[in-house]
Design a protein around this motif. Sequence first.
Motif, PDB file in Angstrom:
ATOM      1  N   CYS A   1       1.577   4.923   7.687  1.00 58.33           N
ATOM      2  CA  CYS A   1       2.751   4.533   6.897  1.00 58.33           C
ATOM      3  C   CYS A   1       2.631   4.976   5.451  1.00 58.33           C
ATOM      4  O   CYS A   1       1.550   4.968   4.871  1.00 58.33           O
ATOM      5  CB  CYS A   1       2.903   3.012   6.900  1.00 58.33           C
TER       6      CYS A   1
ATOM      7  N   ARG B   1      -1.293   3.440  13.370  1.00 60.94           N
ATOM      8  CA  ARG B   1      -0.316   3.181  12.313  1.00 60.94           C
ATOM      9  C   ARG B   1      -0.520   4.221  11.225  1.00 60.94           C
ATOM     10  O   ARG B   1      -1.655   4.490  10.829  1.00 60.94           O
ATOM     11  CB  ARG B   1      -0.558   1.764  11.756  1.00 60.94           C
TER      12      ARG B   1
ATOM     13  N   MET C   1       0.824  -1.204   0.000  1.00 62.60           N
ATOM     14  CA  MET C   1       0.000   0.000   0.000  1.00 62.60           C
ATOM     15  C   MET C   1       0.866   1.265   0.000  1.00 62.60           C
ATOM     16  O   MET C   1       1.889   1.317   0.653  1.00 62.60           O
ATOM     17  CB  MET C   1      -0.902   0.006   1.242  1.00 62.60           C
ATOM     18  N   ARG C   2       0.432   2.277  -0.743  1.00 59.93           N
ATOM     19  CA  ARG C   2       1.155   3.534  -0.806  1.00 59.93           C
ATOM     20  C   ARG C   2       1.037   4.303   0.520  1.00 59.93           C
ATOM     21  O   ARG C   2       1.997   4.800   1.071  1.00 59.93           O
ATOM     22  CB  ARG C   2       0.471   4.350  -1.898  1.00 59.93           C
TER      23      ARG C   2
ATOM     24  N   ARG D   1      -4.194   3.471  10.324  1.00 61.52           N
ATOM     25  CA  ARG D   1      -5.078   2.669  11.177  1.00 61.52           C
ATOM     26  C   ARG D   1      -5.444   3.503  12.398  1.00 61.52           C
ATOM     27  O   ARG D   1      -4.588   4.099  13.045  1.00 61.52           O
ATOM     28  CB  ARG D   1      -4.385   1.378  11.606  1.00 61.52           C
TER      29      ARG D   1
ATOM     30  N   GLU E   1      -1.192   4.088   4.331  1.00 68.36           N
ATOM     31  CA  GLU E   1      -2.031   3.244   5.172  1.00 68.36           C
ATOM     32  C   GLU E   1      -2.157   3.902   6.547  1.00 68.36           C
ATOM     33  O   GLU E   1      -1.146   4.281   7.143  1.00 68.36           O
ATOM     34  CB  GLU E   1      -1.347   1.881   5.306  1.00 68.36           C
TER      35      GLU E   1
ATOM     36  N   ALA F   1      -6.629   3.041   3.457  1.00 69.76           N
ATOM     37  CA  ALA F   1      -5.451   2.621   2.687  1.00 69.76           C
ATOM     38  C   ALA F   1      -5.680   2.959   1.228  1.00 69.76           C
ATOM     39  O   ALA F   1      -6.825   2.916   0.744  1.00 69.76           O
ATOM     40  CB  ALA F   1      -5.214   1.120   2.849  1.00 69.76           C
TER      41      ALA F   1
ATOM     42  N   ASP G   1      -9.881   3.937   9.568  1.00 63.78           N
ATOM     43  CA  ASP G   1      -8.885   3.146   8.846  1.00 63.78           C
ATOM     44  C   ASP G   1      -8.951   3.546   7.378  1.00 63.78           C
ATOM     45  O   ASP G   1     -10.040   3.771   6.839  1.00 63.78           O
ATOM     46  CB  ASP G   1      -9.184   1.650   8.961  1.00 63.78           C
TER      47      ASP G   1
END
Length: 230
Positions: free
Chosen positions: A55, A53, A1-2, A6, A4, A20, A18
Amino acid sequence: MRIEARALRMAGRLSPSDFAAGEGELIGLVGPNGSGKTSFLRGLAGITGEADRLCIDGEPLCSLPPAARAHRIAYLPASRLLEWPIPVSRVLRLSPSPVEEDSVERMVAHLELEPLLDRPSNALSTGERGRVLLGRALALEPSVLLLDEPLANLDPYWVLKVTDLLEDAAAGGTTIIAALHDLALVGRFGRLLLMREGQIIADGKSEKVANEPLFAATFRLHGAAPSWTL
Ligand SMILES: Nc1ncnc2c1ncn2[C@@H]1O[C@H](COP(=O)(O)OP(=O)(O)OP(=O)(O)O)[C@@H](O)[C@H]1O
């Protein structure tokens, strides 16, 4: 995933969400005033809020040094404020790490910025500042581009031109998430996120989301795309 996220959240503004997105997705972010679009974008940019998260290309955003971060994620705020008399040519190159000259020149050509290059950026119209700041963000060639109302304050020519430019950038692999108010344009975005009261309440193909009864109801409109009425 580019990108993401959470449990991305912001007290009183954004419920834990959430999200993504993959490479090259062109995503429209819509919702009524105050529904949380800016909060969501600022959260994804790592400016405010918290997440369990967050990222980019699998790497935590907070672990990236500023120079690397600038080329991974760029954020265009809705305010378009430029308070200092910095020449446009310098604004286009503002970055914690060097920007590719070819990339700046491409943006100058695409956004027709040549006549503005020597002008102080605080003496431009709102639409002109919007084009300069969008050019700066695109010149960084980031993996992820977060745009807060990139089409606001633009005349009809520039609305279509900038929409084409975003499509081209996405076709080149950039993941774009853009907050929008003009529902007539949502069809140009492959994926649509619908927000209400700090939550993402629909996420899917644009033509599907925009034609669900929930979509019109969220905006307190009647009918279906593109002919909504009050
Ligand atoms: N700095 C802030 N501090 C506290 N609450 C805020 C702040 N900024 C916005 N809010 C609130 O957070 C909620 C979401 O606001 P946000 O700006 O994210 O919405 P939006 O969908 O971008 O709105 P608009 O379409 O009007 O730009 C709103 O209730 C708003 O009043």
